[in-house]
Write a protein that holds these residues in place. Structure first.
Motif, mmCIF file in Angstrom:
data_model
loop_
_atom_site.group_PDB
_atom_site.id
_atom_site.type_symbol
_atom_site.label_atom_id
_atom_site.label_comp_id
_atom_site.label_asym_id
_atom_site.label_seq_id
_atom_site.Cartn_x
_atom_site.Cartn_y
_atom_site.Cartn_z
ATOM 1 N N GLU A 45 -11.645 57.913 21.828
ATOM 2 C CA GLU A 45 -13.080 58.190 21.789
ATOM 3 C C GLU A 45 -13.533 58.550 20.374
ATOM 4 O OE1 GLU A 45 -16.499 61.004 23.877
ATOM 5 O OE2 GLU A 45 -14.395 61.301 24.408
ATOM 6 N N GLU A 46 -12.762 59.384 19.671
ATOM 7 C CA GLU A 46 -13.100 59.749 18.291
ATOM 8 C C GLU A 46 -13.181 58.512 17.401
ATOM 9 O OE1 GLU A 46 -10.085 62.414 16.895
ATOM 10 O OE2 GLU A 46 -10.629 63.995 18.327
ATOM 11 N N ILE A 47 -12.190 57.650 17.521
ATOM 12 C CA ILE A 47 -12.158 56.430 16.710
ATOM 13 C C ILE A 47 -13.366 55.561 17.014
ATOM 14 C CG2 ILE A 47 -10.895 54.272 16.295
ATOM 15 C CD1 ILE A 47 -8.304 55.934 16.998
ATOM 16 N N MET A 48 -13.659 55.378 18.293
ATOM 17 C CA MET A 48 -14.771 54.503 18.682
ATOM 18 C C MET A 48 -16.123 55.106 18.304
ATOM 19 S SD MET A 48 -13.528 52.564 22.074
ATOM 20 C CE MET A 48 -12.163 51.411 21.984
ATOM 21 N N ARG A 49 -16.254 56.420 18.321
ATOM 22 C CA ARG A 49 -17.494 57.064 17.854
ATOM 23 C C ARG A 49 -17.700 56.797 16.359
ATOM 24 N NH1 ARG A 49 -20.345 59.755 21.345
ATOM 25 N NH2 ARG A 49 -19.329 60.613 23.186
ATOM 26 N N ASP A 50 -16.622 56.864 15.586
ATOM 27 C CA ASP A 50 -16.725 56.578 14.147
ATOM 28 C C ASP A 50 -17.144 55.131 13.897
ATOM 29 O OD1 ASP A 50 -15.989 59.165 13.525
ATOM 30 O OD2 ASP A 50 -13.899 58.664 13.088
ATOM 31 N N VAL A 51 -16.544 54.209 14.626
ATOM 32 C CA VAL A 51 -16.896 52.788 14.474
ATOM 33 C C VAL A 51 -18.357 52.573 14.854
ATOM 34 C CG1 VAL A 51 -16.464 50.442 15.304
ATOM 35 C CG2 VAL A 51 -14.539 51.962 14.822
ATOM 36 N N CYS A 52 -18.774 53.148 15.976
ATOM 37 C CA CYS A 52 -20.173 53.016 16.399
ATOM 38 C C CYS A 52 -21.111 53.570 15.340
ATOM 39 C CB CYS A 52 -20.398 53.714 17.739
ATOM 40 S SG CYS A 52 -19.753 52.816 19.153
ATOM 41 N N GLY A 53 -20.760 54.707 14.768
ATOM 42 C CA GLY A 53 -21.584 55.306 13.718
ATOM 43 C C GLY A 53 -21.771 54.387 12.526
ATOM 44 N N GLY A 90 -10.492 46.199 17.206
ATOM 45 C CA GLY A 90 -9.594 46.056 16.063
ATOM 46 C C GLY A 90 -9.234 47.387 15.424
ATOM 47 N N VAL A 91 -10.242 48.198 15.145
ATOM 48 C CA VAL A 91 -9.998 49.478 14.484
ATOM 49 C C VAL A 91 -9.223 50.417 15.399
ATOM 50 C CG1 VAL A 91 -11.117 51.533 13.524
ATOM 51 C CG2 VAL A 91 -11.986 49.263 12.944
ATOM 52 N N SER A 92 -9.641 50.505 16.666
ATOM 53 C CA SER A 92 -8.945 51.410 17.587
ATOM 54 C C SER A 92 -7.501 50.971 17.801
ATOM 55 C CB SER A 92 -9.684 51.510 18.920
ATOM 56 O OG SER A 92 -9.715 50.268 19.588
ATOM 57 N N SER A 93 -7.269 49.676 17.877
ATOM 58 C CA SER A 93 -5.910 49.162 18.040
ATOM 59 C C SER A 93 -5.038 49.565 16.859
ATOM 60 C CB SER A 93 -5.933 47.641 18.188
ATOM 61 O OG SER A 93 -4.629 47.116 18.203
ATOM 62 N N ARG A 94 -5.562 49.377 15.661
ATOM 63 C CA ARG A 94 -4.809 49.692 14.452
ATOM 64 C C ARG A 94 -4.450 51.183 14.396
ATOM 65 N NH1 ARG A 94 -7.820 46.960 11.504
ATOM 66 N NH2 ARG A 94 -9.247 48.551 10.753
ATOM 67 N N TYR A 95 -5.429 52.051 14.635
ATOM 68 C CA TYR A 95 -5.179 53.492 14.576
ATOM 69 C C TYR A 95 -4.271 53.957 15.709
ATOM 70 C CZ TYR A 95 -8.441 54.580 10.815
ATOM 71 O OH TYR A 95 -9.052 54.670 9.593
ATOM 72 N N LEU A 96 -4.533 53.514 16.935
ATOM 73 C CA LEU A 96 -3.733 53.978 18.069
ATOM 74 C C LEU A 96 -2.280 53.519 17.961
ATOM 75 C CD1 LEU A 96 -6.317 53.519 20.966
ATOM 76 C CD2 LEU A 96 -5.578 55.670 19.918
ATOM 77 N N ARG A 97 -2.065 52.274 17.523
ATOM 78 C CA ARG A 97 -0.686 51.797 17.364
ATOM 79 C C ARG A 97 0.043 52.558 16.266
ATOM 80 N NH1 ARG A 97 -0.230 46.847 15.634
ATOM 81 N NH2 ARG A 97 -2.414 46.397 15.354
ATOM 82 N N ALA A 98 -0.680 52.953 15.216
ATOM 83 C CA ALA A 98 -0.054 53.715 14.131
ATOM 84 C C ALA A 98 0.258 55.155 14.559
ATOM 85 C CB ALA A 98 -0.958 53.725 12.898
ATOM 86 N N GLU A 99 -0.656 55.763 15.323
ATOM 87 C CA GLU A 99 -0.503 57.172 15.682
ATOM 88 C C GLU A 99 0.361 57.394 16.919
ATOM 89 O OE1 GLU A 99 -4.415 58.944 15.865
ATOM 90 O OE2 GLU A 99 -4.968 58.031 13.940
ATOM 91 N N TYR A 100 0.470 56.412 17.776
ATOM 92 C CA TYR A 100 1.241 56.550 19.018
ATOM 93 C C TYR A 100 2.321 55.475 19.108
ATOM 94 C CZ TYR A 100 -2.506 59.704 20.416
ATOM 95 O OH TYR A 100 -3.396 60.753 20.466
#
Length: 142
Positions: A45-53, A90-100
Motif C-alpha cells: 500500500e505504501e509503495i502504491m500510494r507513492d506511485v499514485c502521488g 512494475g514499481v511494486s513488483s520491483r520493491y516487493l521482490r527486493a524487500e521480500y
C-alpha cells in the motif's frame, strides 16, 4: 445556498475540465500464489500510494488477500489508466521482490510478481440506467 452551487469534494477541476473519475483495480499475483501477509500488504500500500502521488492520483482505498489486491483510485483525465497500472505493477513488483526475496523465492514465483492480467472497472456516479434516461430526456431542437 442551492445544491447546484455547493462545492462537491469529489469533483476535481482543471483549467478546462471538471471531472470525477474513479476506477476499481484488481491485481493478482503470478499463478495466484498466496504470498501476502499483513506486513507485506501494508508495504505494498505504501509503495502504491507513492506511485499514485507521482501521477497526481488519489488512492482512496486499498486492501487485499493472500493472492490479490484491490485499489480504488480517483484520477484526472490526463492520466492514461494503462500507464498508471503499468507503473503500479512494475514499481511494486520491483520493491516487493527486493524487500521480500526469501519469502517470494520460497513460494517459487521467480522474477515475476504480478500476473500479466488485471481488472479495471469504472465506478462512482449514477447508475447507467439513470444516465441513459437523463440523456434521452434532453430537449433536442427540431
Amino acid at each position: 445556498m442551492s445544491p447546484r452551487w455547493e462545492p462537491n469534494p469529489d469533483i476535481r477541476s482543471g483549467r478546462h475540465v471538471a471531472h470525477t473519475l474513479h476506477a476499481h483495480l484488481v491485481f493478482v499475483t503470478k499463478y495466484r500464489r498466496d504470498v501476502f501477509d499483513d506486513a507485506m500488504l501494508k508495504r505494498c500500500e505504501e509503495i502504491m500510494r507513492d506511485v499514485c502521488g507521482s501521477f497526481e492520483v488519489e488512492l482512496r482505498e486499498f486492501n487485499g488477500e493472500a493472492d490479490h489486491v484491490h485499489l480504488l483510485v480517483h484520477y484526472p483525465p490526463t492520466v492514461a489508466l494503462s500507464k498508471l497500472i503499468n507503473s503500479l505493477k512494475g514499481v511494486s513488483s520491483r520493491y516487493l521482490r527486493a524487500e521480500y526475496t526469501g519469502r517470494i523465492n520460497r513460494i517459487g514465483m521467480g522474477s515475476v510478481f504480478w500476473s500479466r492480467s488485471y481488472f479495471a472497472g469504472s465506478c462512482g456516479g449514477a447508475p447507467l440506467t439513470v444516465i441513459r434516461h437523463y440523456i434521452e430526456q434532453q430537449k433536442r431542437p427540431l
